[in-house]
Each structure stands twice: as C-alpha cells, then as structure tokens.
Design an enzyme around this catalytic site. Structure first.
Site: not given
Ligand code: BES
Ligand code: MN
Ligand code: ZN
Length: 508
Positions: A282, A356
């Site tokens: 990230k 997931r």
């Molecule tokens: N933990 C994050 C989702 C999240 C984002 C929770 C902001 C709380 C606040 C999750 O693991 C994630 O990174 N999801 C990605 C999925 C994508 C790579 C398909 C997302 O939502 O960008």
């Molecule tokens: Mn994530």
C-alpha cells in the site's frame, strides 16, 4: 469503565458533578424532554426559554451547559439534544437516547459522578441510555501521557459513576436491561481496545493469548492453531498471508455452548493485525490506520464472550483468522498459487486482497461443524467504503431472508447497515488460467467480488452472510454520538442481537 446504578431519587438532592437532561427540537423552539421535570420546576418552568436564550435548539448531538438552579446539590446542568420531538411527545427512540447519553458521557470525561435524567419510558430506554453512557465514556489512553501527572491523567479518565434517574432498581426488566447493556458494552469497549492497540504490540500470537485468557475467565472452550499446526492441517490461505511476517499467524476457535441450546451459530472474523498490502504494498496515505484490519476478529471475539456472559441459549463458535500481512523474502508473491484448507487452489494476483484468503480457510473450518448459519465480519474492501460511506456496513448473503434478518437486527441495535447483492456475472472475472480461482476480479463492484470469492468457501447448503465493515470499523473523523475516534466496535451489537434472536427461536 463507568459504574452505573439505577435510581428513583429526585434530581435536586443528588450530589453529582452534573445532571444531564434531554432537550428536543419542537415546532416552536426547544422542548424540555420528560425526565427533567424537577429541573424545569426549579427554573420556574421556564427552562425551555432559558435554553433557547443560550442558543439551544434540541438538535441531535447539541450540548448546552448551564448552572444548576439554587438548592441543587450538583453545580451543573447539561442539556443534550435529542433531535425532533416524537409525534406523541414521548416515545423517544432508543438510538436517540443512546446517542444523547453518549455525547453527554464523553464531555464528562474526568468527572466523578453524573446523574442522567433522560426520558425513561421502559426497560428498553434504560438499556439504551446505559449503552450510550458506557460506550460514549470510552477513551483509549494506554499509550498516552507517559510521565505526565496523575492529575492530568484523571482529567481524561472516563466518567467514574453514573446514576440513571427513572431507572427502577427493583424492577426486574430494568435490572436485566442494565445488566445486558453492561456486559455487551464492556466487551465492545474491549474490542475497541484491541483495534486501537498498535500492531507492534497486538500480533496474532498476542491476540490469541488474550482470547485464551478470556476463554478461561468466561468458561469458553478455546483452541489455538499456531503456524506449525496450520501447516500440518493445510491452511494454505492463512499461512500464505502470514508468511511474510516475523509474527506468525494463528487460527483461534472459541466455543460457547449452552446446555439448553438447539441452534449453533458460527461467527468468523478477519484478523489482519496489520495490513501493509504485502508485496503489493500500500502507498503512504493508505497504511496509517491498517492496525484496524483485525476489527472483524475483535467483533467476533466480543460477541462470543458477550453471548457467554448473557448465558444465551444458543451455541456460538467464534473463529479468529489472525495474520500480519507484510512484504519480505518469505511473503506470498503476486503470481503464487495457494492450496487452501478447502483443497481449492487460489492464484494470488494481488497480495493486498489478503482478507478473503484468511477468511476462506476459516469459513471452511467453520463449515466442517455444519452450523445453522455462518456470519463473517471483515474490513474487507475499500470499495465498500466508496459505496456506503464510513458509517454503514454492507451485508451480503447466500440467503435473502437471512440477509434481511441481519439488516433488521442491525437497525434494531442502532448499527447502520445496508443489503448488497452478489451478482453472478462478476464471478467470471476471478477465473484464473492457472488455479481454481484468482483472489481478484473486476475492479467495479470490488466489495461484491470479494463476497463472491468468500461464498466459494462456505460448505454446501450452509446459510451464510458476510458483513463488510471497512467503513464503520475505524472512525478517522471526530467522535460523534457514542462513537469515539479510532476503533468503534462495529458489528458487535448486531452479532449479539443475532445470537439472542437465534436463542429465542426468532431466526432460522
Ligand atoms: N484491509 C483492506 C480494506 C480496507 C481499506 C479496510 C480501507 C479499511 C479501510 C483490504 O485488505 C484491501 O486492501 N482490499 C483491497 C482489495 C483489492 C486489492 C482487490 C482494496 O479494497 O483495495
Ligand atoms: Mn489488504
Ligand atoms: Zn486487509
């Protein structure tokens, strides 16, 4: 946490730092809510006018402080807004009371004792005000003020004591409502503590140890699988995600069994103690709050312990899928294929879609016990935040009636939620040339794609729902109502309500 008592005494004689009263928004200005009659009388029945002069309107969340009238044993009156006057002049809703009590309790941080003279019509009102006080008074300062004076710390400590006027200490229903609110709020506040604890301290092993201690205290059965046990049993999803971190993953199973139960609920929580994104790292600006990525596991933990403390006649199993998502030489790579606990293979296209993967293994483990229903809770997708904002969680399910029942339960306890679909056409976006499925699909509808992925790991014929709490789990803005900044404890009260409804035979 604040100590709560019920009392039928009159406001004037109460020795307290403050008396909290309700003010509502009427057609022609502010209206003093029932419960504050004695205070109004001491102002010669002109309290509404006094409040109006001070600028009060009765709007929700509004707070007005005024000196207590002569003869009162408290110095301060705090008038808190309840929103629009209900049509019948009474019947203030539970959520309005909960929020108002929360706003007042938070401003009373540092105070010793307050009396709450809000409208109490029935036991439900007692429960709502109690929850509002206990949740609103929450503060997390374990890591603050190191070296500062004891006085500085006391100034920020949660309100020590609260008396709920109009709550009858000898009424069985009032007492039960208070006891329920106390148990659930205590566990919910503990979930908030876990969420707020920095990830260098709350590792998967540390979380598992906390669960083991709680299990002992509340007579739950607990089983912890460490990385070696996970490897032996083939938990490829949890191990894959946790493989990049020096803090090894855990799968915790917490079981509450009631001798009178004929139903079994399984709750599954995403417990990523820190989500850096892994090799699909990230960027800065997106990782500062990612200690909150174990909020689902915290909610499940709190709900199972609450069910035990309330002695509900339902069996509840909680599964905490704990891992830290970090990049390193041993981390899972985009392009890797994981063999999951279910036996399916997953091509990892993005290591940031890790939730997931850990949930898939835990869902399959939960399915093996063939519960009557499974509910998973997860801060799963940014897409769900884009869709529903930061205060509402999304509900997906493989059963429309179950999804509706959860939505109604959430509404009843004051948790904003909304039903979301699982459109079949989005499944093919996760087709992988190499494995059974990929961990990513179309970008559009990303929250629903994640739900479709999870659905593949639920045992045949089992009723299942998925709560995506990415929005409401962590409050990055200022405190509001009874919701503090930081970890909120989202979904705890909905899960507890589901367990209650199941115990009462009103669900499934
Ligand atoms: N933990 C994050 C989702 C999240 C984002 C929770 C902001 C709380 C606040 C999750 O693991 C994630 O990174 N999801 C990605 C999925 C994508 C790579 C398909 C997302 O939502 O960008
Ligand atoms: Mn994530
Ligand atoms: Zn995550």
């Amino acid at each position: 946490m604040t100590a709560l008592t019920l009392s039928t005494s009159a406001a004037p004689g109460l020795r307290a730092d403050a008396i909290v009263i309700g003010v509502a928004k009427g057609a022609k200005g502010p209206v003093v809510a029932p419960g504050a009659e004695a205070v109004d009388k001491a102002y010669d029945g002109k309290l509404a006018g006094v409040l109006e002069t001070l600028g009060a309107s009765g709007a929700e969340g509004e707070l007005t402080k005024l000196p207590a009238p002569a003869g009162f044993k408290s110095a301060l009156v705090i008038a808190v807004g309840l929103g629009t006057v209900p049509d019948d002049g009474t019947g203030y809703g539970a959520e309005a009371l909960r929020r108002a009590a929360g706003v007042a309790a938070r401003t009373l941080n540092g105070a010793k004792k307050a009396a709450f003279a809000l409208p109490v019509e029935d036991a439900a009102a007692v429960g709502a005000i109690a929850e509002g006080v206990l949740l609103g008074a929450y503060s997390f300062d374990v890591y603050k003020d190191n070296g500062s004076s004891a006085k500085a710390k006391a100034d920020k400590a949660p309100l020590a004591e609260a008396t709920l006027l109009g709550g009858k200490p000898r009424d069985a229903a009032h007492k039960a409502a208070l006891a329920r609110a106390t148990a659930v709020s205590e566990e919910l506040n503990r979930a908030r503590d876990l969420i707020n604890t920095p990830p260098n301290d709350l590792t998967p092993a540390a979380f598992a140890a906390i669960a083991q201690r709680a299990a002992k205290e509340h007579g739950l059965k607990v089983q912890v699988l460490d990385d070696k046990a996970l490897a032996k049993d083939g938990y490829g999803g949890i191990l894959g995600v946790g493989g990049g971190s020096a803090a090894t993953p855990r799968l915790v199973k917490l079981s509450y069994t009631s001798p009178g139960a004929d139903k079994h609920l399984a709750f599954v929580g995403k417990g990523i103690t820190y989500d850096s994104g892994g090799i699909s790292l990230k960027p800065a600006g997106h990782n500062e709050t990612m200690k909150c990525d174990m909020s689902g596991a915290a909610a499940v933990f709190a709900a199972v312990v609450s069910a035990a403390r309330l002695g509900l006649e339902v069996n509840v199993t909680g599964w905490l899928a704990l891992a830290e998502n970090m990049p390193s030489g041993s981390a899972v790579r985009p392009g890797d294929v994981l063999r999951m606990y279910s036996g399916k293979t997953v091509e990892v296209l993005n290591t940031d879609a890790e939730g997931r993967l850990v949930l898939a293994d835990a869902l399959w483990a939960a399915s093996a016990e063939n519960p009557d229903a499974i509910v998973d809770v997860a801060t799963l997708t940014g897409a769900m935040m884009l869709a529903l904002g930061s205060r509402t969680f999304g509900i997906m399910a493989n059963d429309d009636a179950f999804r509706t029942a959860i939505h109604e339960a959430a509404e009843e306890v004051g948790e904003p939620a909304w039903p979301m679909p699982l459109p079949e056409h989005l499944r093919k976006g996760m087709d992988s040339p190499t494995a059974d499925i990929a961990n990513m699909g179309e970008r559009m509808g990303g929250g629903l794609v994640a739900g479709l992925f999870l659905r593949e790991f639920v045992g045949e014929g089992i009723t299942w729902a998925h709560l995506d709490i990415a929005g409401p789990a962590f409050n990055e803005g200022g405190a509001f109502g009874y919701t503090p900044k930081g970890g909120t404890g989202s979904a705890v009260r909905t899960l507890v309500r589901l367990a209650e409804l199941t115990a009462e035979g009103d669900l499934g």
